[in-house]
Design a protein around this motif. Structure first.
Motif, PDB file in Angstrom:
ATOM      1  N   VAL A  47       0.827  -1.216   0.000  1.00 59.50           N
ATOM      2  CA  VAL A  47       0.000   0.000   0.000  1.00 59.50           C
ATOM      3  C   VAL A  47       0.863   1.269   0.000  1.00 59.50           C
ATOM      4  O   VAL A  47       0.579   2.215  -0.739  1.00 59.50           O
ATOM      5  CB  VAL A  47      -1.015  -0.019   1.174  1.00 59.50           C
ATOM      6  CG1 VAL A  47      -1.596   1.361   1.434  1.00 59.50           C
ATOM      7  CG2 VAL A  47      -2.122  -1.019   0.885  1.00 59.50           C
ATOM      8  N   THR A  48       1.925   1.281   0.802  1.00 59.64           N
ATOM      9  CA  THR A  48       2.769   2.485   0.862  1.00 59.64           C
ATOM     10  C   THR A  48       3.359   2.803  -0.516  1.00 59.64           C
ATOM     11  O   THR A  48       3.320   3.948  -0.967  1.00 59.64           O
ATOM     12  CB  THR A  48       3.899   2.315   1.904  1.00 59.64           C
ATOM     13  OG1 THR A  48       3.338   1.781   3.099  1.00 59.64           O
ATOM     14  CG2 THR A  48       4.590   3.627   2.207  1.00 59.64           C
ATOM     15  N   ASP A  49       3.882   1.778  -1.193  1.00 60.19           N
ATOM     16  CA  ASP A  49       4.427   1.983  -2.542  1.00 60.19           C
ATOM     17  C   ASP A  49       3.358   2.560  -3.466  1.00 60.19           C
ATOM     18  O   ASP A  49       3.615   3.506  -4.210  1.00 60.19           O
ATOM     19  CB  ASP A  49       4.893   0.641  -3.151  1.00 60.19           C
ATOM     20  CG  ASP A  49       6.233   0.200  -2.564  1.00 60.19           C
ATOM     21  OD1 ASP A  49       6.979   1.073  -2.089  1.00 60.19           O
ATOM     22  OD2 ASP A  49       6.517  -1.006  -2.586  1.00 60.19           O
ATOM     23  N   GLY A 131      -1.087   4.759   4.816  1.00 63.17           N
ATOM     24  CA  GLY A 131      -0.977   3.299   4.764  1.00 63.17           C
ATOM     25  C   GLY A 131      -1.177   2.701   6.147  1.00 63.17           C
ATOM     26  O   GLY A 131      -2.049   1.856   6.370  1.00 63.17           O
ATOM     27  N   GLU A 132      -0.390   3.177   7.098  1.00 60.47           N
ATOM     28  CA  GLU A 132      -0.486   2.675   8.476  1.00 60.47           C
ATOM     29  C   GLU A 132      -1.785   3.152   9.126  1.00 60.47           C
ATOM     30  O   GLU A 132      -2.409   2.430   9.894  1.00 60.47           O
ATOM     31  CB  GLU A 132       0.709   3.172   9.309  1.00 60.47           C
ATOM     32  CG  GLU A 132       1.948   2.308   9.238  1.00 60.47           C
ATOM     33  CD  GLU A 132       2.654   2.337   7.880  1.00 60.47           C
ATOM     34  OE1 GLU A 132       2.322   3.197   7.036  1.00 60.47           O
ATOM     35  OE2 GLU A 132       3.539   1.488   7.658  1.00 60.47           O
ATOM     36  N   ARG A 133      -2.191   4.376   8.812  1.00 59.23           N
ATOM     37  CA  ARG A 133      -3.383   4.925   9.469  1.00 59.23           C
ATOM     38  C   ARG A 133      -4.668   4.253   8.996  1.00 59.23           C
ATOM     39  O   ARG A 133      -5.706   4.389   9.626  1.00 59.23           O
ATOM     40  CB  ARG A 133      -3.435   6.445   9.275  1.00 59.23           C
ATOM     41  CG  ARG A 133      -2.368   7.134  10.157  1.00 59.23           C
ATOM     42  CD  ARG A 133      -2.102   8.534   9.711  1.00 59.23           C
ATOM     43  NE  ARG A 133      -3.226   9.410   9.965  1.00 59.23           N
ATOM     44  CZ  ARG A 133      -3.481  10.508   9.241  1.00 59.23           C
ATOM     45  NH1 ARG A 133      -2.705  10.824   8.217  1.00 59.23           N
ATOM     46  NH2 ARG A 133      -4.510  11.265   9.548  1.00 59.23           N
ATOM     47  N   GLY A 210      11.293   6.937   7.720  1.00 59.68           N
ATOM     48  CA  GLY A 210      12.059   6.286   6.643  1.00 59.68           C
ATOM     49  C   GLY A 210      11.415   4.954   6.296  1.00 59.68           C
ATOM     50  O   GLY A 210      10.757   4.342   7.146  1.00 59.68           O
ATOM     51  N   ARG A 211      11.624   4.507   5.044  1.00 60.69           N
ATOM     52  CA  ARG A 211      10.983   3.278   4.582  1.00 60.69           C
ATOM     53  C   ARG A 211      11.343   2.107   5.501  1.00 60.69           C
ATOM     54  O   ARG A 211      12.469   1.990   5.965  1.00 60.69           O
ATOM     55  CB  ARG A 211      11.386   2.961   3.134  1.00 60.69           C
ATOM     56  CG  ARG A 211      10.909   3.989   2.111  1.00 60.69           C
ATOM     57  CD  ARG A 211       9.419   4.268   2.173  1.00 60.69           C
ATOM     58  NE  ARG A 211       8.590   3.094   2.041  1.00 60.69           N
ATOM     59  CZ  ARG A 211       8.112   2.617   0.889  1.00 60.69           C
ATOM     60  NH1 ARG A 211       8.417   3.220  -0.239  1.00 60.69           N
ATOM     61  NH2 ARG A 211       7.341   1.546   0.871  1.00 60.69           N
ATOM     62  N   GLY A 212      10.350   1.277   5.747  1.00 63.86           N
ATOM     63  CA  GLY A 212      10.551   0.145   6.666  1.00 63.86           C
ATOM     64  C   GLY A 212      10.550   0.571   8.123  1.00 63.86           C
ATOM     65  O   GLY A 212      10.951  -0.185   9.008  1.00 63.86           O
ATOM     66  N   GLY A 213      10.079   1.790   8.378  1.00 62.68           N
ATOM     67  CA  GLY A 213      10.203   2.391   9.713  1.00 62.68           C
ATOM     68  C   GLY A 213       9.380   1.773  10.825  1.00 62.68           C
ATOM     69  O   GLY A 213       9.563   2.128  11.993  1.00 62.68           O
ATOM     70  N   SER A 214       8.492   0.835  10.499  1.00 64.44           N
ATOM     71  CA  SER A 214       7.679   0.236  11.571  1.00 64.44           C
ATOM     72  C   SER A 214       8.522  -0.572  12.558  1.00 64.44           C
ATOM     73  O   SER A 214       8.193  -0.647  13.740  1.00 64.44           O
ATOM     74  CB  SER A 214       6.588  -0.658  10.989  1.00 64.44           C
ATOM     75  OG  SER A 214       5.774   0.100  10.142  1.00 64.44           O
ATOM     76  N   ASP A 215       9.601  -1.164  12.064  1.00 66.92           N
ATOM     77  CA  ASP A 215      10.522  -1.866  12.971  1.00 66.92           C
ATOM     78  C   ASP A 215      11.051  -0.897  14.024  1.00 66.92           C
ATOM     79  O   ASP A 215      11.143  -1.213  15.208  1.00 66.92           O
ATOM     80  CB  ASP A 215      11.758  -2.390  12.215  1.00 66.92           C
ATOM     81  CG  ASP A 215      11.413  -3.398  11.148  1.00 66.92           C
ATOM     82  OD1 ASP A 215      10.450  -4.147  11.336  1.00 66.92           O
ATOM     83  OD2 ASP A 215      12.131  -3.431  10.126  1.00 66.92           O
TER      84      ASP A 215
END
Ligand code: ASP
Ligand code: MG
Length: 374
Positions: A47-49, A131-133, A210-215
């Motif tokens: 979704v983010t992409d 995307g996350e929201r 930054g991309r992949g930032g959920s980690d």
């Protein structure tokens, strides 16, 4: 036990997986008395992409009808995922209302971008955060539907305050106490579900890590609340010795140190956000990378201890789209003098250097940088 569980994009890729994720949270919660869980979610896979691609196209083409079309597709997708993930009818209705509200907000912003034909880093972060929201209300709803009370938050809501370096925002000092103060009262009966990747400036503007930032969100929270462990759920066995999409006989690495995991991510392996280790290193909080589809498997453990091995290498990774810049000439003189001048110029322009080498003749210096920064 206190655990931060992060579900990556592939672990929330569709309604079925979100249901599996919610059941996992419920089972883990019930497995032990005093189990405290904070959930962090990524956007639904890809979704983010898609959001970034469309935002760019919309700004370029300036066709307002495309905004409606895209937001409509995104709304339908999330509604469909929610319908599969959530059995409880009143909860599903509430979640669909939230999806409607958030997509309406997104449509307004995209319309503005479309009319102005201008996409700033700040608006990219705002748009990218959807995307996350959109995922968090669905996962929270699925957990509620599985029988445990859950509430969703953005990164800003739980105190992830950053500077205004949009696209790759840096944490402000002292946020650990703030995050702790906001999360601790929620633990116990409720499950907080936090949007990964997102932060907020002091002024309340949405930023991303930054991309992949959920980690990174997961480890920031883990460190702030003194979690016992951080579990990163994916749809692979754990951290692999190479990218399994490219290397067929890639193997799971059962144990890897913080330093090794960090090196791997800096060198292009999509295993972890490169900064995700920083918050938890001092407190030595272990990270487990686990497979959503095989939850009893140990996965990969990331910890403090360095393990020596007789093998030449534990893992192999690559960075694509890099360029070499050669600086050469007889006029170069002392390499340390010229190097310090080159690095200040690059630092002033925020160019990251991936690798450096210089010839012993002291006449050439080569830098490897991201091709986008050439
Ligand atoms: N959704 C964000 C991304 O695709 C953050 C993440 O998944 O960790 O980069
Ligand atoms: Mg990731």
């Amino acid at each position: 036990m206190r655990v931060v569980m992060k579900f990556g994009g592939t672990a929330v890729a569709n309604g079925e997986k979100i249901k599996t994720a919610a059941n996992l949270v419920m089972r883990s919660k019930e497995a032990a008395e005093n189990m405290e869980i904070v959930v962090v979610t990524s956007a639904i896979y890809a979704v983010t992409d898609t959001i970034y691609e469309h935002a760019n196209r919309i700004a370029e083409e300036g066709k307002v009808e495309k905004v409606k079309e895209f937001v409509g597709e995104l709304r339908n997708k999330h509604n469909m995922v929610a319908s599969v993930a959530i059995d409880d009818t009143p909860v599903l209705k509430k979640v669909k209302d939230e999806i409607k509200e958030r997509t309406a907000e997104m449509e307004k912003a995209l319309t503005g971008i479309c009319l102005l034909g201008e996409l700033t880093l700040r608006s990219l972060d705002y748009i990218g955060s959807f995307g996350e929201r959109l995922a968090a209300p669905i996962l929270a709803g699925a957990i509620q539907s599985a029988g445990i009370d859950a509430v969703h938050f953005t990164g800003g809501d739980i105190g992830i305050i950053t500077n205004a370096e949009y696209g790759s925002a840096q944490l402000m000092g002292g946020i650990e106490q703030e995050v702790r103060a906001r999360i601790m009262p929620l633990l116990g009966d409720k499950i907080p579900v936090v949007c990964g990747f997102t932060g907020e400036t002091k002024e309340g503007k949405i930023t991303t890590l930054g991309r992949g930032g959920s980690d990174y969100t997961a480890t920031i929270i883990g460190a702030a609340i003194d979690a016992d462990e951080i579990w990163l759920w994916k749809d692979t066995e754990g951290i692999m010795s190479a990218d399994p999409k490219r290397i067929k006989n890639a193997r799971k690495i059962p144990y890897i140190s913080y330093i090794e995991a960090m090196e791997l991510s800096y060198f292009g392996a999509a295993v972890l956000h490169p900064r995700a280790i920083e918050p938890i290193m001092k407190k030595k909080i272990p990270i487990r990378v686990k497979n959503l589809l095989n939850p009893d498997d140990e996965g990969t453990l990331i910890g403090e201890e360095q393990e020596t091995t007789k093998k030449a290498a534990k893992a192999i990774t690559l960075i694509e789209n890099t360029s070499i810049v050669n600086i050469a000439g007889t006029g170069i003189g002392s390499i340390s003098d010229i190097a310090s001048r080159i690095f200040s110029v690059l630092a002033a322009k925020n160019v990251d250097i991936i690798m450096i080498s210089h010839g012993s003749s002291e006449r050439t210096l080569s830098l490897v940088i991201d091709s986008a920064q050439v």
